[in-house]
Design a protein around this motif. Structure first.
Motif, PDB file in Angstrom:
ATOM      1  N   GLN A  68      30.819  -0.984 -21.403  1.00  0.00           N
ATOM      2  CA  GLN A  68      31.087  -1.127 -22.844  1.00  0.00           C
ATOM      3  C   GLN A  68      30.727  -2.522 -23.342  1.00  0.00           C
ATOM      4  N   SER A  69      31.173  -3.546 -22.635  1.00  0.00           N
ATOM      5  CA  SER A  69      30.874  -4.910 -23.079  1.00  0.00           C
ATOM      6  C   SER A  69      29.385  -5.226 -22.925  1.00  0.00           C
ATOM      7  N   ALA A  70      28.746  -4.694 -21.890  1.00  0.00           N
ATOM      8  CA  ALA A  70      27.304  -4.892 -21.720  1.00  0.00           C
ATOM      9  C   ALA A  70      26.542  -4.225 -22.864  1.00  0.00           C
ATOM     10  N   ALA A  71      26.956  -3.028 -23.257  1.00  0.00           N
ATOM     11  CA  ALA A  71      26.297  -2.326 -24.366  1.00  0.00           C
ATOM     12  C   ALA A  71      26.404  -3.141 -25.647  1.00  0.00           C
ATOM     13  N   ALA A 116      29.769   7.224 -25.206  1.00  0.00           N
ATOM     14  CA  ALA A 116      30.351   8.516 -24.848  1.00  0.00           C
ATOM     15  C   ALA A 116      29.425   9.164 -23.828  1.00  0.00           C
ATOM     16  N   PRO A 117      29.973   9.612 -22.692  1.00  0.00           N
ATOM     17  CA  PRO A 117      29.126  10.224 -21.675  1.00  0.00           C
ATOM     18  C   PRO A 117      28.512  11.534 -22.160  1.00  0.00           C
ATOM     19  N   GLU A 118      27.287  11.791 -21.704  1.00  0.00           N
ATOM     20  CA  GLU A 118      26.595  13.049 -21.987  1.00  0.00           C
ATOM     21  C   GLU A 118      26.140  13.648 -20.669  1.00  0.00           C
ATOM     22  N   ALA A 119      25.608  14.849 -20.731  1.00  0.00           N
ATOM     23  CA  ALA A 119      25.133  15.540 -19.533  1.00  0.00           C
ATOM     24  C   ALA A 119      24.004  14.758 -18.872  1.00  0.00           C
ATOM     25  N   GLY A 120      23.881  14.913 -17.577  1.00  0.00           N
ATOM     26  CA  GLY A 120      22.784  14.306 -16.845  1.00  0.00           C
ATOM     27  C   GLY A 120      22.914  12.808 -16.641  1.00  0.00           C
ATOM     28  N   GLY A 121      24.139  12.278 -16.758  1.00  0.00           N
ATOM     29  CA  GLY A 121      24.350  10.855 -16.538  1.00  0.00           C
ATOM     30  C   GLY A 121      23.926   9.973 -17.699  1.00  0.00           C
ATOM     31  N   ARG A 122      23.526  10.582 -18.805  1.00  0.00           N
ATOM     32  CA  ARG A 122      23.114   9.795 -19.975  1.00  0.00           C
ATOM     33  C   ARG A 122      24.350   9.428 -20.781  1.00  0.00           C
ATOM     34  N   VAL A 123      24.166   8.502 -21.711  1.00  0.00           N
ATOM     35  CA  VAL A 123      25.268   8.002 -22.530  1.00  0.00           C
ATOM     36  C   VAL A 123      24.844   8.025 -23.990  1.00  0.00           C
ATOM     37  N   ARG A 124      25.750   8.469 -24.848  1.00  0.00           N
ATOM     38  CA  ARG A 124      25.521   8.441 -26.295  1.00  0.00           C
ATOM     39  C   ARG A 124      26.089   7.128 -26.818  1.00  0.00           C
ATOM     40  N   LEU A 140      19.304  -0.669 -18.985  1.00  0.00           N
ATOM     41  CA  LEU A 140      19.955  -1.212 -17.788  1.00  0.00           C
ATOM     42  C   LEU A 140      21.433  -0.834 -17.686  1.00  0.00           C
ATOM     43  N   LEU A 141      21.959  -0.136 -18.675  1.00  0.00           N
ATOM     44  CA  LEU A 141      23.389   0.198 -18.676  1.00  0.00           C
ATOM     45  C   LEU A 141      23.821   0.952 -17.431  1.00  0.00           C
ATOM     46  N   SER A 142      22.978   1.836 -16.925  1.00  0.00           N
ATOM     47  CA  SER A 142      23.364   2.636 -15.755  1.00  0.00           C
ATOM     48  C   SER A 142      23.574   1.760 -14.520  1.00  0.00           C
ATOM     49  N   ARG A 143      23.031   0.562 -14.504  1.00  0.00           N
ATOM     50  CA  ARG A 143      23.206  -0.361 -13.376  1.00  0.00           C
ATOM     51  C   ARG A 143      24.529  -1.121 -13.441  1.00  0.00           C
ATOM     52  N   GLU A 144      25.152  -1.108 -14.605  1.00  0.00           N
ATOM     53  CA  GLU A 144      26.411  -1.835 -14.788  1.00  0.00           C
ATOM     54  C   GLU A 144      27.573  -1.027 -14.226  1.00  0.00           C
TER      55      GLU A 144
END
Length: 114
Positions: free
Chosen positions: A64-67, A88-96, A54-58
């Protein structure tokens, strides 16, 4: 003893079975499973898993605090203390997502892409 997972699948032992791990490696496998499984998707154990999907909805300011909250929820039943959560942001809108843990005085880390 835990079953070893890599790229979302069990790791073959080459003999028709799956690799097993124990000790700290087993703990890290459980942590990986709890972070990557979607919370509520396993009816017998509705508290299993995380809400990291659900992080992408935040909003970016709250991500950061939601994660950190989602990681703490997912790992509440494990014998670990979450000491740090970073994104840390990654390609394609994903997050590390990198999680630093303390397990009985031993520092451990886990990284997953969400």
């Amino acid at each position: 003893m835990e079953t070893k997972i890599s790229n979302g699948d069990y790791v073959s032992d080459g003999l028709g079975g799956v690799e097993r791990c124990k000790g700290t490696d087993a703990l890290l496998e459980r942590v990986l499973f709890r972070l990557t499984a979607r919370r509520g998707q396993f009816p017998p154990l509705p508290e299993l898993g995380s809400r990291l999907h659900l992080l992408s909805r935040e909003p970016a300011a709250r991500r950061q605090s939601a994660a950190a909250q989602y990681v703490a929820e997912a790992l509440a039943e494990e014998d670990v203390t979450v000491t740090e959560v970073s994104l840390a942001p990654e390609a394609g809108g994903r997050v590390r997502l990198t999680v630093l843990l303390d397990y009985r005085g031993e520092a451990l880390n886990m990284a997953v892409t969400v």
